[in-house]
Scaffold this active site. Structure first.
Site, short mmCIF file in Angstrom:
data_model
loop_
_atom_site.label_atom_id
_atom_site.label_comp_id
_atom_site.label_asym_id
_atom_site.label_seq_id
_atom_site.Cartn_x
_atom_site.Cartn_y
_atom_site.Cartn_z
N SER A 152 -3.74 1.76 -1.93
CA SER A 152 -4.52 1.51 -3.15
C SER A 152 -3.73 0.61 -4.08
O SER A 152 -2.49 0.61 -4.07
CB SER A 152 -4.82 2.84 -3.87
OG SER A 152 -5.36 2.61 -5.15
N TYR A 165 -1.43 10.13 -7.19
CA TYR A 165 -2.16 9.24 -6.29
C TYR A 165 -1.31 8.02 -5.92
O TYR A 165 -1.27 7.60 -4.76
CB TYR A 165 -3.45 8.82 -6.99
CG TYR A 165 -4.42 8.01 -6.18
CD1 TYR A 165 -5.08 8.57 -5.08
CD2 TYR A 165 -4.73 6.70 -6.53
CE1 TYR A 165 -6.00 7.83 -4.35
CE2 TYR A 165 -5.65 5.95 -5.81
CZ TYR A 165 -6.28 6.53 -4.72
OH TYR A 165 -7.19 5.79 -4.01
N LYS A 169 -0.11 6.89 -2.20
CA LYS A 169 -0.59 5.63 -1.65
C LYS A 169 0.54 4.65 -1.35
O LYS A 169 0.46 3.88 -0.38
CB LYS A 169 -1.61 5.00 -2.60
CG LYS A 169 -2.94 5.73 -2.66
CD LYS A 169 -3.56 5.87 -1.27
CE LYS A 169 -5.00 6.31 -1.30
NZ LYS A 169 -5.57 6.46 0.05
#
Length: 304
Positions: A152, A165, A169
């Site tokens: 991401s 997150y 990622k």
């Protein structure tokens, strides 16, 4: 004859959004597909329904393709083993794994609880490890195979309230590169893809300010189905020489991302002290320091 004809693919988190688009693209390219989806809420908690995976299976069969549903969790080692085994049992082989399953627990860092961090790591990073490791022996024995892992721009660039997150990622990028190195001699490839798409996951972005509202309106233009063809190309024989790379797909744009390499160096024959570092090294490097950009500060143009 499609580019994935005769191949079997596992796509995780394939009941909705990007995963659904990837599963359908694989089927259109000729692959048999294991459609994995838990059918849970965005946070990964509470079962909504087991039906999304079944619905995608029906869509694939309506196209004349082969597919089976799987409802195991990527966060569990045994669940990942069962997904891969489903491909073996149903189609006699496994040729590619697309690690798409995900969840979100967005919280500003000083309020983030250990469970918020762990829940995201367990699904994204550990989940990608579990499914990849489950497929690796089959890939090794047959001398071929492809992994596609979803990274991401949050991990590659940065975003607000997503330390968990981002950690997952960016960790996936490092894992993908090392898988590519470890398994190159067995004819196995591994690549990471950052997808831009309007899905359930990005629909949770707040719209409390005019700036946030403008960003969300731009994100709504991003088509989740645009990611699938690129993943199919990576997993096909046409992608046999592509490994260890980091890509992005944003509607009709495809990006190749840079990877971390030294850009400046400082040396002294006498050795460094804290004082000489602050006096000489920091000022020397300052012009090349990266600002605290968020993803939206880097990708400022409208998707095409």
């Amino acid at each position: 004859m499609g580019m994935m004809e005769g191949k079997a693919v596992l796509v995780t988190g394939a009941g909705r959004g990007v995963g659904r688009g990837i599963a359908l693209a694989m089927a259109k390219a000729g692959a048999a597909v294991v459609v994995n989806d838990l059918g849970v809420a965005l946070t990964g908690e509470g079962e909504e329904s087991a039906s999304p995976a079944e619905q995608v299976v029906e869509e694939i069969r309506a196209l004349g393709g082969q597919a089976v549903a799987n409802h195991d969790s990527v966060a569990e080692w045994d669940g990942a083993q069962a997904m891969v085994q489903a491909a073996i049992d149903s189609f006699g082989r496994i040729d590619a794994v697309v690690n798409n399953a995900g969840n979100l627990r967005d919280v500003i860092f000083h309020k983030m609880e250990p469970e918020d961090f762990r829940a995201v790591i367990d699904v994204h990073l550990m989940g990608s490890f579990h499914t990849s490791r489950a497929a690796a022996p089959f890939f090794k024995d047959q001398g071929s195979g492809a992994f596609v892992h979803m990274t991401s721009s949050t991990g590659l660039v940065g975003n607000f309230g997503q330390a968990n997150y981002a950690a997952a990622k960016l960790g996936i990028v490092g894992m993908s590169k090392c898988i590519a190195i470890d398994m190159q001699r067995f004819g196995v490839r591994s690549n990471a893809v950052a997808p831009w798409a309007w899905t359930r996951m990005v629909s949770s972005i707040p719209t409390d300010t005019p700036e946030q509202q403008k960003r969300v309106e731009g994100l709504k233009k991003l088509d989740a189905d645009k990611i699938g063809p690129f993943c199919a190309a990576l997993c096909s024989d046409g992608g046999k020489d592509v490994t260890g790379q980091v890509f992005g797909v944003r509607n009709n744009e495809i990006y190749l991302f840079s990877q971390s390499r030294p850009i400046r160096t400082a040396h002294t024959a006498e050795g460094w002290t804290p004082e000489t570092i602050t006096e000489r090294v920091f000022p020397q490097f300052a012009n090349d320091f990266y600002p605290l950009h968020r993803s939206g500060d880097v990708f400022t143009w409208d998707p095409v």
